[in-house]
Design a protein around this motif. Sequence first.
Motif, short mmCIF file in Angstrom:
data_model
loop_
_atom_site.label_atom_id
_atom_site.label_comp_id
_atom_site.label_asym_id
_atom_site.label_seq_id
_atom_site.Cartn_x
_atom_site.Cartn_y
_atom_site.Cartn_z
N VAL A 1 -4.72 -14.02 4.58
CA VAL A 1 -5.02 -12.82 3.80
C VAL A 1 -4.41 -11.63 4.51
CG1 VAL A 1 -6.85 -11.38 2.84
CG2 VAL A 1 -7.21 -13.86 3.06
N GLU A 2 -3.64 -10.82 3.77
CA GLU A 2 -3.10 -9.57 4.32
C GLU A 2 -3.54 -8.43 3.42
OE1 GLU A 2 0.88 -9.32 6.26
OE2 GLU A 2 1.19 -11.16 5.08
N ARG A 3 -4.05 -7.36 4.04
CA ARG A 3 -4.53 -6.22 3.28
C ARG A 3 -3.85 -4.95 3.76
NH1 ARG A 3 -9.59 -3.04 4.71
NH2 ARG A 3 -7.92 -2.23 5.94
N GLY B 1 -3.48 2.27 2.55
CA GLY B 1 -2.78 3.40 3.17
C GLY B 1 -1.89 2.88 4.28
N ARG B 2 -2.04 3.41 5.45
CA ARG B 2 -1.25 2.96 6.61
C ARG B 2 -1.89 1.80 7.35
NH1 ARG B 2 0.77 8.65 9.23
NH2 ARG B 2 1.93 9.30 7.39
N ASP B 3 -3.11 1.47 6.98
CA ASP B 3 -3.83 0.39 7.64
C ASP B 3 -3.36 -0.96 7.08
OD1 ASP B 3 -5.77 -0.93 9.23
OD2 ASP B 3 -7.20 -0.90 7.57
N HIS B 4 -2.90 -1.84 7.96
CA HIS B 4 -2.49 -3.19 7.59
C HIS B 4 -3.24 -4.17 8.47
CE1 HIS B 4 0.24 -6.77 8.13
NE2 HIS B 4 0.02 -6.77 6.84
N ARG B 5 -3.89 -5.13 7.83
CA ARG B 5 -4.62 -6.16 8.57
C ARG B 5 -4.24 -7.53 8.04
NH1 ARG B 5 -10.85 -4.13 9.00
NH2 ARG B 5 -10.42 -1.97 9.53
N LYS B 6 -4.30 -8.52 8.92
CA LYS B 6 -4.00 -9.89 8.55
C LYS B 6 -5.07 -10.80 9.13
CE LYS B 6 -0.34 -13.36 8.77
NZ LYS B 6 1.03 -13.66 9.23
#
Length: 187
Positions: free
Chosen positions: A61-63, A66-71
Amino acid sequence: MQTSVLFWRRTDIEGFERLTLSVGAESVTASSTVLCLEDGGFRLDHHWRLDGGWSAQSVTVERWNGRDHRKLTLERVPGGWEVDGLPRPDLDGADEPDLSVTPFCNTFPIRRTPETPGSTLPLDTAFIDGPAMTVTRSKQRYDRQGPGRVRYIDLGLSIGFEADLRVDERGLVVFYEHLFERVAPPA
């Protein structure tokens, strides 16, 4: 390998999903993008690898918000589950993952719920909160109401939540009360 594309619209808030599903004799894969206004608005991609019996082996899962990117990667390993390559003993015994932002993962237990009306399937899940990008153990139950109809009952993190689901012949959600409805692109 048979490939199809499915679309779901959120019915509780503004949101949309496009999922590409490939089904073979030995494996099932799915890749999807969700766009949603929940939690300040986000894009979430999820990629699934299942065995031929529709049991999840892994989900990534990648979210983007805005500038926030999490995997986040959840993977079935002998004896349990790993999150981002680290053992998660609190998830040991969980039957399947459940990703909050899609009705796709409801298909896994629905396909295993006996067809006889009144049949029930309780299960533990590794619940992935899509906006928060967290994984927590939770309990659920699926009650067969009749052909193409199942009742979902949350017995864990959202205890008290229940919803009627309508599914197609493959067990894929067509309508999920309170949350999702499948839509077809214009011809």
